[in-house]
Motif scaffolding. Structure first.
Motif, PDB file in Angstrom:
ATOM      1  N   HIS A 169       0.861  -1.193   0.000  1.00 51.69           N
ATOM      2  CA  HIS A 169       0.000   0.000   0.000  1.00 51.69           C
ATOM      3  C   HIS A 169       0.887   1.228   0.000  1.00 51.69           C
ATOM      4  CE1 HIS A 169      -3.185   2.825   1.315  1.00 51.69           C
ATOM      5  NE2 HIS A 169      -2.322   3.241   2.223  1.00 51.69           N
ATOM      6  N   ASP A 170       0.649   2.097  -0.954  1.00 50.25           N
ATOM      7  CA  ASP A 170       1.457   3.289  -1.134  1.00 50.25           C
ATOM      8  C   ASP A 170       0.763   4.503  -0.528  1.00 50.25           C
ATOM      9  OD1 ASP A 170       3.210   5.227  -2.180  1.00 50.25           O
ATOM     10  OD2 ASP A 170       2.117   5.338  -4.061  1.00 50.25           O
ATOM     11  N   GLY A 171       1.546   5.498  -0.079  1.00 51.95           N
ATOM     12  CA  GLY A 171       0.999   6.827   0.139  1.00 51.95           C
ATOM     13  C   GLY A 171       0.673   7.339  -1.263  1.00 51.95           C
ATOM     14  N   PRO A 172       1.255   8.354  -1.734  1.00 47.57           N
ATOM     15  CA  PRO A 172       1.972   9.341  -0.935  1.00 47.57           C
ATOM     16  C   PRO A 172       0.961  10.350  -0.419  1.00 47.57           C
ATOM     17  CG  PRO A 172       2.122   9.943  -3.227  1.00 47.57           C
ATOM     18  CD  PRO A 172       1.313   8.665  -3.171  1.00 47.57           C
ATOM     19  N   GLU A 173       1.426  11.341   0.322  1.00 42.58           N
ATOM     20  CA  GLU A 173       0.513  12.419   0.696  1.00 42.58           C
ATOM     21  C   GLU A 173       0.343  13.353  -0.494  1.00 42.58           C
ATOM     22  OE1 GLU A 173       0.024  14.126   4.354  1.00 42.58           O
ATOM     23  OE2 GLU A 173       1.170  12.674   5.505  1.00 42.58           O
ATOM     24  N   MET A 174      -0.880  13.828  -0.670  1.00 38.37           N
ATOM     25  CA  MET A 174      -1.216  14.719  -1.775  1.00 38.37           C
ATOM     26  C   MET A 174      -2.122  15.826  -1.269  1.00 38.37           C
ATOM     27  SD  MET A 174      -1.984  11.886  -4.775  1.00 38.37           S
ATOM     28  CE  MET A 174      -1.896  13.049  -6.133  1.00 38.37           C
ATOM     29  N   PHE A 175      -2.240  16.880  -2.053  1.00 34.16           N
ATOM     30  CA  PHE A 175      -3.226  17.920  -1.797  1.00 34.16           C
ATOM     31  C   PHE A 175      -4.565  17.414  -2.312  1.00 34.16           C
ATOM     32  CE2 PHE A 175      -5.494  21.816  -3.190  1.00 34.16           C
ATOM     33  CZ  PHE A 175      -5.608  22.427  -1.954  1.00 34.16           C
ATOM     34  N   ILE A 176      -5.580  17.426  -1.455  1.00 32.04           N
ATOM     35  CA  ILE A 176      -6.899  16.891  -1.784  1.00 32.04           C
ATOM     36  C   ILE A 176      -7.924  18.003  -1.542  1.00 32.04           C
ATOM     37  CG2 ILE A 176      -8.585  15.078  -1.290  1.00 32.04           C
ATOM     38  CD1 ILE A 176      -6.268  13.431  -0.079  1.00 32.04           C
ATOM     39  N   TYR A 177      -8.789  18.244  -2.517  1.00 32.45           N
ATOM     40  CA  TYR A 177      -9.690  19.387  -2.387  1.00 32.45           C
ATOM     41  C   TYR A 177     -11.021  19.137  -3.084  1.00 32.45           C
ATOM     42  CZ  TYR A 177      -8.293  20.734  -7.185  1.00 32.45           C
ATOM     43  OH  TYR A 177      -8.072  20.765  -8.541  1.00 32.45           O
ATOM     44  N   ARG A 178     -11.992  20.005  -2.770  1.00 30.60           N
ATOM     45  CA  ARG A 178     -13.328  19.952  -3.347  1.00 30.60           C
ATOM     46  C   ARG A 178     -13.324  20.702  -4.677  1.00 30.60           C
ATOM     47  NH1 ARG A 178     -17.696  19.865   0.238  1.00 30.60           N
ATOM     48  NH2 ARG A 178     -18.928  20.454  -1.600  1.00 30.60           N
ATOM     49  N   GLY A 179     -13.259  19.978  -5.760  1.00 27.22           N
ATOM     50  CA  GLY A 179     -13.250  20.606  -7.067  1.00 27.22           C
ATOM     51  C   GLY A 179     -14.504  21.404  -7.358  1.00 27.22           C
TER      52      GLY A 179
ATOM     53  N   SER B 165       6.496  15.852  -0.990  1.00 24.66           N
ATOM     54  CA  SER B 165       5.623  14.879  -0.354  1.00 24.66           C
ATOM     55  C   SER B 165       6.477  13.880   0.401  1.00 24.66           C
ATOM     56  CB  SER B 165       4.737  14.165  -1.381  1.00 24.66           C
ATOM     57  OG  SER B 165       3.774  13.360  -0.709  1.00 24.66           O
ATOM     58  N   LEU B 166       5.799  12.987   1.066  1.00 28.23           N
ATOM     59  CA  LEU B 166       6.443  12.023   1.950  1.00 28.23           C
ATOM     60  C   LEU B 166       6.329  10.637   1.344  1.00 28.23           C
ATOM     61  CD1 LEU B 166       7.468  12.058   5.101  1.00 28.23           C
ATOM     62  CD2 LEU B 166       5.294  10.907   5.465  1.00 28.23           C
ATOM     63  N   ASN B 167       7.429   9.926   1.273  1.00 26.72           N
ATOM     64  CA  ASN B 167       7.411   8.563   0.760  1.00 26.72           C
ATOM     65  C   ASN B 167       7.601   7.580   1.901  1.00 26.72           C
ATOM     66  OD1 ASN B 167       7.335   6.470  -1.150  1.00 26.72           O
ATOM     67  ND2 ASN B 167       9.555   6.392  -1.247  1.00 26.72           N
ATOM     68  N   ILE B 168       6.501   7.072   2.396  1.00 21.74           N
ATOM     69  CA  ILE B 168       6.528   5.868   3.213  1.00 21.74           C
ATOM     70  C   ILE B 168       5.469   4.952   2.614  1.00 21.74           C
ATOM     71  CG2 ILE B 168       7.146   7.179   5.286  1.00 21.74           C
ATOM     72  CD1 ILE B 168       4.290   6.319   6.304  1.00 21.74           C
ATOM     73  N   TYR B 169       5.579   3.690   2.880  1.00 26.25           N
ATOM     74  CA  TYR B 169       4.550   2.769   2.387  1.00 26.25           C
ATOM     75  C   TYR B 169       4.542   1.529   3.266  1.00 26.25           C
ATOM     76  CZ  TYR B 169       8.785   1.286  -0.244  1.00 26.25           C
ATOM     77  OH  TYR B 169      10.058   0.918  -0.613  1.00 26.25           O
ATOM     78  N   TRP B 170       3.518   0.737   3.074  1.00 24.03           N
ATOM     79  CA  TRP B 170       3.344  -0.488   3.864  1.00 24.03           C
ATOM     80  C   TRP B 170       3.809  -1.679   3.030  1.00 24.03           C
ATOM     81  CZ3 TRP B 170       1.403  -0.562   8.906  1.00 24.03           C
ATOM     82  CH2 TRP B 170       0.935   0.666   9.390  1.00 24.03           C
ATOM     83  N   VAL B 171       4.611  -2.526   3.636  1.00 25.24           N
ATOM     84  CA  VAL B 171       5.102  -3.718   2.943  1.00 25.24           C
ATOM     85  C   VAL B 171       4.534  -4.964   3.607  1.00 25.24           C
ATOM     86  CG1 VAL B 171       7.229  -2.524   2.308  1.00 25.24           C
ATOM     87  CG2 VAL B 171       7.229  -4.032   4.295  1.00 25.24           C
TER      88      VAL B 171
END
Length: 417
Positions: free
Chosen positions: A119-129, A295-301
């Motif tokens: 499972h991947d991140g990454p963090e992103m900007f998320i908004y109401r289009g 952004s931040l790169n962490i993920y679940w292995v």
């Protein structure tokens, strides 16, 4: 333990529960082996499997482990190296089917691979289009601030937009954070703000650097969102990433930065009130000359617990789960698949448009320190952020105290210039 049964432990998250259910059913039909699944709160998962070394006890065969914990888990011998298995019986498309950013963090100092990205991140900007595209909102914003309403490029623009959309009487806030002190998003948010302003966690000679100017600006910004600007609901202090993602999906928030998977949650029918209205982009950068979109790169292995008595079948489950079909299932269930084929899949992109941006975001990411001592440092940073966010300590005091603690951790471990 029943020899036809595997035991898996994972973080609590509806996306993981749904995807592992699909993958376990697929595996049972394929092999006859059942996969029992346990889901644990993130702090408790670390305490049990890594601090308590339950991964070596034989209670579980498979451990979904976040990359932050891997150096410590590898050093303690809690995970099995997969090199021989990968060489003899590789997953479909291994390793070219994954971006390089999905292969590095599970490689130990010994060069061995200790898990496959699930499972991947990454963090992103998320908004109401829908809000950003509304002609009336655009007109009002331009009159008030003197520039067009659009995705904020800088943190100062983010503040303007957050103020504009904050309307508590209408049940609307401009922004949302995940500020619960679980050592997860509260720390990652600080790191993103630090890096986006050109700051560093440490100096080149292994001394704390996060308490310097960029870190002061970063932590003060996070505190001010709630207490000065009041553009984030106070309840965010008790929201982890999962709860904040669900809160955003209920429609009372204009924008946030969070894991890309919560853009998926906001598109899930029956779970979200804003499906079809969600968009993503790059996280804003700092306003100064050192500012950068980061952004931040962490993920679940998915890894094999060292105590597993069913190592061969545990690897077979990892291999099957890493296939193109099952990786896509992770995404369709609300997680984030990690294969390039999933990121580029048209069905996935149609349901979750943010996948169009994943490869771009991954070109500019950083990761927490890949050392066994990082979890201890992470706890210090978590306490620092929480002390500042809950106004128990002024920002500079919290930073200075944390820097002293981090220096002591690194000195005891023998790190030096």
């Amino acid at each position: 333990m029943n020899s036809n049964r595997l035991r898996l432990i994972s973080r609590q998250f509806e996306g993981f529960e749904a995807s592992f259910a699909v993958q376990a059913e697929h595996f049972e039909k394929l092999t006859g082996w059942q996969v029992d699944r346990e889901f644990e709160e993130i702090h408790r998962l670390y305490d049990r499997m890594v601090t308590g070394e339950e991964a070596a006890s034989g209670t579980h065969d498979l451990f979904l482990c976040v990359t932050d914990w891997l150096p410590e888990a590898i050093q303690k011998g809690l995970l099995l190296p997969l090199d021989e298995l990968l060489s003899e019986d590789p997953p479909e498309g291994w390793p070219e089917a994954w971006a390089s950013s999905m292969q590095g963090l599970q490689t130990g100092k010994d060069g061995s691979i200790y898990g496959l990205a699930y499972h991947d991140g990454p963090e992103m900007f998320i908004y109401r289009g829908d809000l950003f595209d509304d002609p009336l909102e655009q007109e009002d914003f331009a009159k008030r601030f003197g520039y067009p309403l659009q995705v904020p490029a800088t943190w100062s623009q983010f503040i303007d937009i957050a103020h504009f959309f904050t309307r508590p009487d209408a049940g609307m806030y401009g922004a949302l954070t995940a500020s619960f002190p679980d050592g997860h998003n509260n720390v990652y948010d600080f790191l993103i703000h630090l890096w986006s302003r050109g700051g560093d966690l440490l100096t080149k000679d292994w001394k704390a650097a996060f308490h310097q100017t960029a870190g002061q600006e970063a932590l003060q910004f996070m505190v001010d969102l709630i207490h000065k600007h009041q553009v984030v609901p106070i309840e965010a202090l008790d929201m982890d990433s999962v709860r904040s993602g669900h809160y955003f999906a209920q429609g009372g928030i204009a924008m946030m930065w969070n894991w890309a998977g919560f853009a998926a949650v906001a598109e899930m029918p029956g779970m979200s009130k804003i499906a079809g209205k969600v968009r993503t982009g790059l996280i804003p950068r700092g306003d100064g000359p050192q500012g950068i979109h980061m952004s931040l790169n962490i993920y679940w292995v998915l890894a094999i617990a060292a105590g597993s008595k069913n190592r061969h079948m545990a690897y077979q489950f990892i291999k099957e789960t890493a296939s193109a079909k099952m990786d896509k299932a992770t995404s369709l269930c609300g997680g984030n698949g990690t294969r390039l084929s999933t990121w580029r899949d048209q069905e996935v992109r149609k349901q979750f448009p943010y996948y169009e941006h994943l490869e771009t975001v991954h070109r500019n990411v950083k990761s927490p320190l890949p050392i066994p001592e990082y979890p201890a440092i992470n706890e210090v940073l978590s306490q620092m952020v929480d002390d500042a966010m809950r106004l128990r300590a002024p920002v500079q005091e919290a930073l200075t105290h944390a820097a002293e603690q981090v220096d002591n951790i690194l000195a005891r471990a023998g790190y030096c210039g």
